[in-house]
Design a protein around this motif. Structure first.
Motif, mmCIF file in Angstrom:
data_model
loop_
_atom_site.group_PDB
_atom_site.id
_atom_site.type_symbol
_atom_site.label_atom_id
_atom_site.label_comp_id
_atom_site.label_asym_id
_atom_site.label_seq_id
_atom_site.Cartn_x
_atom_site.Cartn_y
_atom_site.Cartn_z
ATOM 1 N N LYS A 161 0.097 10.461 6.308
ATOM 2 C CA LYS A 161 1.133 9.574 5.903
ATOM 3 C C LYS A 161 1.776 9.185 7.197
ATOM 4 N N LEU B 149 1.016 -1.176 0.004
ATOM 5 C CA LEU B 149 -0.106 0.180 -0.148
ATOM 6 C C LEU B 149 0.916 1.191 -0.060
ATOM 7 N N LYS C 17 -7.698 5.229 8.035
ATOM 8 C CA LYS C 17 -8.462 4.259 6.989
ATOM 9 C C LYS C 17 -7.306 4.639 5.812
ATOM 10 N N LEU C 18 -6.549 3.461 5.472
ATOM 11 C CA LEU C 18 -5.662 3.450 4.415
ATOM 12 C C LEU C 18 -5.874 3.409 3.036
ATOM 13 N N ASP C 19 -5.461 4.059 1.992
ATOM 14 C CA ASP C 19 -5.686 4.110 0.838
ATOM 15 C C ASP C 19 -5.102 2.671 0.379
ATOM 16 N N ALA C 20 -6.151 1.857 -0.436
ATOM 17 C CA ALA C 20 -5.895 0.617 -0.853
ATOM 18 C C ALA C 20 -6.232 0.420 -2.249
ATOM 19 N N PRO C 21 -5.491 1.035 -3.271
ATOM 20 C CA PRO C 21 -5.936 1.127 -4.734
ATOM 21 C C PRO C 21 -6.302 -0.267 -5.115
ATOM 22 N N THR D 271 -12.402 -2.166 -3.776
ATOM 23 C CA THR D 271 -13.744 -1.583 -3.623
ATOM 24 C C THR D 271 -14.431 -1.985 -2.452
ATOM 25 N N ARG E 186 -5.877 14.143 5.211
ATOM 26 C CA ARG E 186 -5.036 13.180 4.658
ATOM 27 C C ARG E 186 -3.730 12.970 5.468
ATOM 28 N N THR F 203 -0.416 6.083 2.523
ATOM 29 C CA THR F 203 -1.072 7.114 2.738
ATOM 30 C C THR F 203 -2.678 6.582 3.207
ATOM 31 N N GLY F 204 -3.263 7.782 3.897
ATOM 32 C CA GLY F 204 -4.687 7.615 4.105
ATOM 33 C C GLY F 204 -5.349 8.531 4.573
ATOM 34 N N GLU F 205 -6.476 8.452 5.390
ATOM 35 C CA GLU F 205 -7.275 9.487 6.051
ATOM 36 C C GLU F 205 -7.730 8.977 7.377
#
Lengths: 392, 180, 149
Positions: free
Chosen positions: B156, B86, B117-121, B124, B154, B89-91
């Motif tokens: 990191k 991952l 809550k992490l960004d997980a490209p 969905t 946002r 980064t996240g929010e």
């Protein structure tokens, strides 16, 4: 009850008993269990000879400081030489005890069940907080040096953010419940306080202040449940168990939306379906949602579908949940007012519904006529939901 | 009987002083030491932290990404075979200000604790579950948490220098706002 | 599918932890308080349930009610015993200890306690040896051990 489930017998609650809830008590855990169990039997006009099976509920052994706590409590709870079982789902245990008693009777296995819950939080020193440390994941959470209140504060903050609720809106729950408890003979923390008192109490983990939290308690509570035939013989006013529900989510609490308790909703759906309830917000007359923290009551009211998501704070302010309101919640005074001996606190809530539905709650009796009530408990890392629907 | 709701209930309350002076009081100091295994998936995750990477596992059936990783998908009961890295980064999902320690002692400097809550490209999620971590926030004021500005912010990870990393969750010192 | 082989981490990590409770404090209870007071006076109590006396005093009789507390006088006899050669952490004891279940003739049940004797056998008559009165706290170790009569 709807015919969507096959049971050998309908199940009724026919007796209830409580000890005092206090910060520390002289009694040993088994003596507390015995006092509550004896009172429940006496209130049903039964003796232990009339009991087929026993269900015991108690939270982690590490609170009482006795391993095999279920076995240890067995003689006090009347379980010696009978089919006896101990159930445990953290804070959800209290309501899980009558649920387990229900399936003992509904299955036809037992005709009468004594259901006893006990908790003694005072043995652990310097504070039961040290015991709570054991609920955290040892690898990914404990190295951060967490305090138990963190998880509640995080959930409360999320709820406030999601719903636009302010601290003073939430503090009203504490004000209501502590005042409701003034008439309760077991109450440890009954008081007439104001929202300002809550906001001015010590900030522990913002947004949680000391008066947002229920106290640490010792205590026990018990119920007697019976099959339809037995119940009609025992009393003219049995209180029927119309539905039960329970669900468990995983322990990865920080991998889900904290603003809404999905596990409570699933448990509630199961119980309502069994009870034939389609519109709980109109069909439930009185509720005992679990309130170890004040925001939790609102959170659970929404999970129980007694209000739309984020609607509970507004309804609370309008007096909807007061003892003389349209849907009184925690008329007992809840954990915030009566006290929180974990498993016993959940059974206390079910006992309150039993008294409310028999119009025996005295000064605590809600104003409106009551036909159906729901009690709920929550447990562990924001994951367990237990729900029971009773009717008269 | 009036349902027991009105009667005097059994039980003997003790004041702290009374309790400690009771004859027959037993005090016991438990000695229990444990060694917890992190298991397959989490050990690899912790190895990743040591290298300054946040690793997750993907379920080949439903596509869920798990951080912290699990060896199995709890919804499909299937083994999670693919590792994914991952961005880190996240929010901020929620954050609070702690004034007390694990043992409820008052702290001089409050700590800010959060769920990130992490960004997980490619993941969905349904909106209820997400890949995320429980950690501390830094470079952020308590007022930001109280006003609500911190939520949704946002962030990191701030990594410890490589030589100080031990392969545990504290290899990330904290999460900090991404300068915009 | 052999997922456990596929996933092998470089090594499995372990984390130490310990019980974070400084101590437990157990109250004697309503019933136990009487027993504690009696021990301080050098007496051992039993609970009388009908015609039977139980030692140690049961919190509840078989009929689920507390029994009447009465003093038991013995004589005490060894019901069963074991000889302890090592401490809990595995160190060899210089002098082995005898742990026995001892029961008074006038009661049911029995206490588990140390026996100090050169020789021990089942049915051996023993009597309790108490600590000096000033050192007693009302707990079971107010009895130092049982010795042959």
């Amino acid at each position: 009850m709807r015919p969507n489930i096959h049971v050998k017998s309908k199940v009724a609650v026919v007796g209830a008993g409580l000890t005092l809830f206090r910060r520390r008590m002289l009694e040993t855990p088994r003596e507390l269990a015995w006092e509550a169990a004896s009172m429940a039997l006496e209130s049903a006009g039964l003796t232990l000879k009339d009991i087929d099976c026993v269900v015991i509920g108690t939270a982690p052994d590490a609170f009482d400081g006795v391993h095999l706590n279920g076995e240890y409590l067995a003689d006090g709870a009347g379980g010696i030489n009978r089919p006896t079982v101990r159930v445990y789902v953290g804070g959800g245990t209290g309501v899980f005890v009558p649920i387990a008693a229900w399936w003992h009777v509904a299955s036809g296995l037992c005709r009468t069940v004594l259901a006893v819950a006990e908790e003694k939080m005072s043995p652990g020193h310097p504070h039961p907080q040290g015991v709570f440390a054991y609920i955290w994941d040892p690898v990914l959470e404990r190295p951060l040096g967490p305090n138990l209140i963190w998880i509640f504060a995080l959930e409360m903050r999320r709820y406030m953010h999601k719903c636009g609720a302010r601290k003073e809106d939430i503090a009203l729950v504490s004000v209501k419940n502590k005042a409701n408890a003034l008439g309760h003979p077991a109450a440890q923390a009954a008081a007439r306080i104001t929202v300002e008192d809550v906001l001015n109490s010590e900030v522990l983990v913002w947004p949680v202040n000391r008066l947002d939290i229920s106290p640490v308690s010792d205590g026990a509570a018990a119920l007697v449940l019976a099959s339809e035939n037995e119940a009609r013989r025992i009393t003219d006013s049995p209180v029927w168990v119309e539905g039960v529900g329970f669900t468990l989510d995983n322990t990865h609490w920080y991998n889900r939306e904290l603003g809404y308790p999905r596990y409570v909703q699933y448990a509630a759906r199961m119980a309502y379906k069994m009870a034939g309830i389609e519109r709980p917000w109109r069909e439930i007359d009185v509720a005992e949602p679990y309130d170890p923290f004040d925001y939790k009551e609102l959170h659970h009211i929404e999970g129980l579908m007694l209000a739309r998501p984020c609607e509970a704070p507004k309804l609370l302010k309008e007096g909807h949940f007061n003892r003389d309101g349209d849907l009184p919640t925690s008329p007992s005074g809840g954990l915030l007012g009566v006290g929180n001996p974990i498993a016993a606190a959940g059974v206390m809530k079910v006992a309150e519904l039993f008294w409310q539905l028999r119009y025996e709650a005295g000064a605590r009796q809600v104003k409106k006529p009551v036909h159906r009530g729901v009690a709920q408990a929550w447990g562990d890392l924001m994951q367990a939901g237990t729900v029971i629907v009773l009717g008269n | 009987m009036s349902g027991g709701a009105e009667r005097r209930l059994p039980g003997h309350y003790l004041k702290a002083r009374e309790m400690y002076s009771l004859p027959g009081l037993v005090e016991y100091r438990p000695v229990a030491r444990y060694l917890f295994s992190a298991g397959q998936a989490q050990s690899r995750f912790l190895d990743g932290l040591k290298e300054g990477r946040i690793l997750g596992k993907r379920c080949p059936r439903c596509g869920r990404v798990y951080v912290p990783p699990r060896s199995y998908c709890e919804y499909c009961m299937a083994p999670t075979s693919d590792w994914v890295e991952l961005p880190g980064t996240g929010e901020v999902h929620t954050a609070v200000v702690s004034y007390i320690s694990t043992f409820r002692e008052r702290m001089e400097k409050p700590e800010i604790v959060a769920v990130i809550k992490l960004d997980a490209p490619g993941y969905t999620e349904g909106g209820y579950e997400f890949a995320g971590l429980f950690h501390k926030l830094c470079n952020i004021e308590p007022e930001d948490v109280m006003s609500g500005r911190a939520i949704g912010m946002r962030v990191k990870p701030r990594w410890r220098p490589p030589e100080e990393r031990k392969g545990d969750v504290n290899d990330i010192e904290c999460f900090e706002p991404i300068e915009s | 599918m052999s997922w456990w082989k596929e996933n092998v981490a470089s090594r499995i990590r372990h984390y130490p932890g310990k019980m974070e409770v400084e101590k437990y404090v157990y109250t004697p209870g309503v019933h136990g308080l009487e027993q504690a007071k009696a021990l301080k006076e050098g007496k051992i109590l039993g609970a009388k349930c009908g015609d039977t006396i139980y030692v140690p005093p049961l919190t509840l009789c078989p009929d689920h009610k507390p029994g009447e507390l009465v003093e038991v006088r013995g004589p005490w006899r060894v019901v069963t015993y074991t000889i302890i050669a090592e401490t809990m952490d595995g160190r060899r004891l210089e002098k082995p200890e005898v742990i026995a279940v001892v029961k008074p003739d006038d009661a049911e049940g029995g206490l588990i306690h140390r026996v100090e004797a050169d020789q021990v056998y089942i049915g051996m008559e023993v009597e309790p040896v108490f600590k000096p009165e000033a050192e007693r706290k009302g707990t079971i170790d107010d009895i130092l051990y049982f010795k042959p009569k």
